[in-house]
Write a protein that holds these residues in place. Structure first.
Motif, PDB file in Angstrom:
ATOM      1  N   ARG A 150       6.039  29.144   4.539  1.00  0.00           N
ATOM      2  CA  ARG A 150       4.877  29.572   3.796  1.00  0.00           C
ATOM      3  C   ARG A 150       5.653  30.791   3.931  1.00  0.00           C
ATOM      4  N   GLU A 151       6.142  32.502   4.558  1.00  0.00           N
ATOM      5  CA  GLU A 151       6.282  33.109   4.500  1.00  0.00           C
ATOM      6  C   GLU A 151       7.678  33.180   3.541  1.00  0.00           C
ATOM      7  N   TYR A 152       8.229  32.225   4.224  1.00  0.00           N
ATOM      8  CA  TYR A 152       9.950  31.278   3.035  1.00  0.00           C
ATOM      9  C   TYR A 152       9.352  30.832   2.456  1.00  0.00           C
ATOM     10  N   ALA A 153       8.534  30.720   1.513  1.00  0.00           N
ATOM     11  CA  ALA A 153       8.366  30.878   0.156  1.00  0.00           C
ATOM     12  C   ALA A 153       7.842  32.492  -0.389  1.00  0.00           C
ATOM     13  N   LYS A 154       6.850  32.783   0.087  1.00  0.00           N
ATOM     14  CA  LYS A 154       6.842  33.831  -0.631  1.00  0.00           C
ATOM     15  C   LYS A 154       7.273  35.088  -0.827  1.00  0.00           C
TER      16      LYS A 154
ATOM     17  N   VAL B   3      12.440  29.538  -7.901  1.00  0.00           N
ATOM     18  CA  VAL B   3      10.773  28.719  -8.202  1.00  0.00           C
ATOM     19  C   VAL B   3      11.136  27.261  -7.071  1.00  0.00           C
ATOM     20  N   GLY B   4      11.938  26.264  -7.821  1.00  0.00           N
ATOM     21  CA  GLY B   4      12.386  24.809  -7.341  1.00  0.00           C
ATOM     22  C   GLY B   4      12.518  25.237  -6.121  1.00  0.00           C
ATOM     23  N   LEU B   5      13.100  25.490  -4.740  1.00  0.00           N
ATOM     24  CA  LEU B   5      12.817  25.784  -3.379  1.00  0.00           C
ATOM     25  C   LEU B   5      11.928  26.094  -3.427  1.00  0.00           C
ATOM     26  N   MET B   6      10.693  27.326  -2.956  1.00  0.00           N
ATOM     27  CA  MET B   6      10.034  27.383  -3.164  1.00  0.00           C
ATOM     28  C   MET B   6       8.714  25.719  -3.445  1.00  0.00           C
ATOM     29  N   PHE B   7       8.942  25.447  -4.638  1.00  0.00           N
ATOM     30  CA  PHE B   7       8.667  24.080  -4.992  1.00  0.00           C
ATOM     31  C   PHE B   7       8.673  23.714  -3.344  1.00  0.00           C
ATOM     32  N   GLN B   8      10.345  23.467  -3.992  1.00  0.00           N
ATOM     33  CA  GLN B   8       9.561  22.177  -2.120  1.00  0.00           C
ATOM     34  C   GLN B   8       9.610  22.402  -0.655  1.00  0.00           C
TER      35      GLN B   8
ATOM     36  N   TYR C  52       1.552  29.988  -9.084  1.00  0.00           N
ATOM     37  CA  TYR C  52       0.404  28.358  -9.251  1.00  0.00           C
ATOM     38  C   TYR C  52       1.568  27.527  -7.921  1.00  0.00           C
ATOM     39  N   ILE C  53       2.571  27.292  -8.224  1.00  0.00           N
ATOM     40  CA  ILE C  53       3.953  26.603  -7.172  1.00  0.00           C
ATOM     41  C   ILE C  53       2.768  27.311  -5.832  1.00  0.00           C
ATOM     42  N   VAL C  54       3.429  28.474  -5.358  1.00  0.00           N
ATOM     43  CA  VAL C  54       3.257  29.390  -3.921  1.00  0.00           C
ATOM     44  C   VAL C  54       1.683  28.638  -3.733  1.00  0.00           C
ATOM     45  N   LYS C  55       1.019  29.009  -4.262  1.00  0.00           N
ATOM     46  CA  LYS C  55      -0.430  28.588  -3.692  1.00  0.00           C
ATOM     47  C   LYS C  55      -1.203  27.221  -4.311  1.00  0.00           C
TER      48      LYS C  55
ATOM     49  N   HIS D  45      17.759  20.028  -0.664  1.00  0.00           N
ATOM     50  CA  HIS D  45      16.630  20.371  -0.907  1.00  0.00           C
ATOM     51  C   HIS D  45      17.148  20.858  -2.968  1.00  0.00           C
ATOM     52  N   VAL D  46      17.475  21.821  -2.825  1.00  0.00           N
ATOM     53  CA  VAL D  46      18.633  22.743  -3.919  1.00  0.00           C
ATOM     54  C   VAL D  46      18.168  21.767  -4.809  1.00  0.00           C
ATOM     55  N   HIS D  47      18.994  20.533  -3.977  1.00  0.00           N
ATOM     56  CA  HIS D  47      19.934  19.198  -4.750  1.00  0.00           C
ATOM     57  C   HIS D  47      19.098  18.560  -5.284  1.00  0.00           C
ATOM     58  N   LYS D  48      17.483  18.022  -4.227  1.00  0.00           N
ATOM     59  CA  LYS D  48      16.940  16.894  -5.334  1.00  0.00           C
ATOM     60  C   LYS D  48      15.655  17.600  -5.538  1.00  0.00           C
ATOM     61  N   THR D  49      15.796  19.349  -5.662  1.00  0.00           N
ATOM     62  CA  THR D  49      14.209  19.904  -6.270  1.00  0.00           C
ATOM     63  C   THR D  49      14.498  20.713  -7.113  1.00  0.00           C
ATOM     64  N   ALA D  50      15.463  21.861  -6.678  1.00  0.00           N
ATOM     65  CA  ALA D  50      15.611  22.761  -7.296  1.00  0.00           C
ATOM     66  C   ALA D  50      16.387  22.476  -8.644  1.00  0.00           C
TER      67      ALA D  50
END
Ligand code: GRG
Length: 301
Positions: free
Chosen positions: A264-268, A219-224, A295-298, A183-188
């Protein structure tokens, strides 16, 4: 943010014409331009170009200076969505609530449109010199984008995604390591490039660029992570794309490895980490970046 999205949409709209000085384009090219516009224009959240513009402003630049690069990042994103949806990749028929590019234009035109979007991204960014950005900075921005597309970014992430479907892992830690790398590569990496390129265009110092890069990686990883959560918890109508597909195809996802609540906790946690990387910048000026991360997390789609 809404005004920024409007300016981005206008600039994107102007970047791919359907006629030249009121003369319609040559029919075969017109079809490719229509396919490029189909995925580039309506419906996207514009997270990446927005990030590019606010990063530029954070380091003291003008929004207009980063606009061509912001559009370029969105073009690369659109190019990747077209390829990702192809029958030989994810084989998806729904994106942003409408048929995917190849369902409308056919695979051959879609592949051409994706390639044309990538080369337009380079052309757009190089044109930033006419806005007063030094050629050294423009070249650095192009290099960042090239890195984000190739085997250090999107292509590596997609290859890992495809290979992951056939892979078996020893334990949960192994799964998580693979998932994160994919996911770091694909999105972040592209989200990271958006912020870095914005800061480069805005005249940021190396230290500022590095701090923004670290923020954008979180942010990118959180997005994914949130993308995986939404795929499992929302309907196709709510998402505008086929929901639950990761589960059906047995893809490795954060909810699958750690459960929806832990994901979800990881994203936060990633959001808090992202905020920490912004310490040291002007507290008023970081507000758009903090809001974007929130915004991305919510987000619900
Ligand atoms: C050579 C450009 C190129 C790519 C080759 C196909 C591929 C490699 C990579 C696929 C990368 C990909 C589609 C990653 C998914 C990233 C992601 C979370 C997409 C959804 O982004 P949003 O939610 O979409 O920002 P909108 O619709 O809002 O623009």
């Amino acid at each position: 943010m809404k005004n920024k999205a409007k300016s981005i949409n206008k600039a994107l709209d102007n970047s791919i014409p359907l006629c030249n000085n009121f003369v319609p384009l040559w029919e075969p090219v017109l079809e490719v331009h229509k396919a490029m516009r189909y995925t580039l224009l309506p419906g996207g959240k514009r997270v990446r170009p927005m990030l590019c513009l606010v990063a530029c402003e954070l380091v003291g630049g003008q929004e207009s200076t980063a606009m061509p690069a912001a559009c370029a990042v969105e073009m690369i994103h659109a190019a990747s969505l077209i390829l990702d949806d192809l029958p030989c990749m994810d084989d998806d028929s729904l994106r942003r609530g409408k048929p995917t590019n190849h369902k409308v234009f056919g695979e051959k035109t879609s592949i051409l449109a994706s390639n044309a979007l990538r080369s337009l991204a380079v052309k757009q960014t190089l044109a930033s010199t006419s806005l007063g950005v030094t050629s050294e900075r423009v070249l650095r921005a192009v290099q960042e984008m090239a890195r984000a597309v190739g085997t250090e970014g999107l292509v590596a992430g997609q290859a890992a995604d495809l290979a992951g479907e056939r892979m078996s892992f020893k334990n949960e830690d192994d799964e998580l390591r693979y998932l994160e790398l994919m996911h770091v590569h694909k999105t972040a990496v592209l989200v990271e490039a958006a912020a870095v390129v914005g800061a480069i265009m805005g005249g940021g110092s190396d230290e500022e660029i590095e701090r923004l890069k670290s923020y954008a990686r979180c942010v990118g990883l959180m997005f994914q992570v949130m993308d995986d959560v939404l795929d499992e918890t929302k309907s196709s109508e709510e998402l505008g794309k086929t929901a639950g597909k990761d589960l059906i195809t047995g893809k490795l996802t954060y909810p699958k490895v750690m459960g929806v609540d832990n994901a979800r906790e990881y994203a936060k946690r990633l959001n808090r980490e992202a905020q920490e990387h912004l310490q040291g910048f002007d507290s008023d000026k970081v507000v758009p970046l903090l809001s974007l991360a929130d915004y991305i997390v919510k987000r619900q789609n």
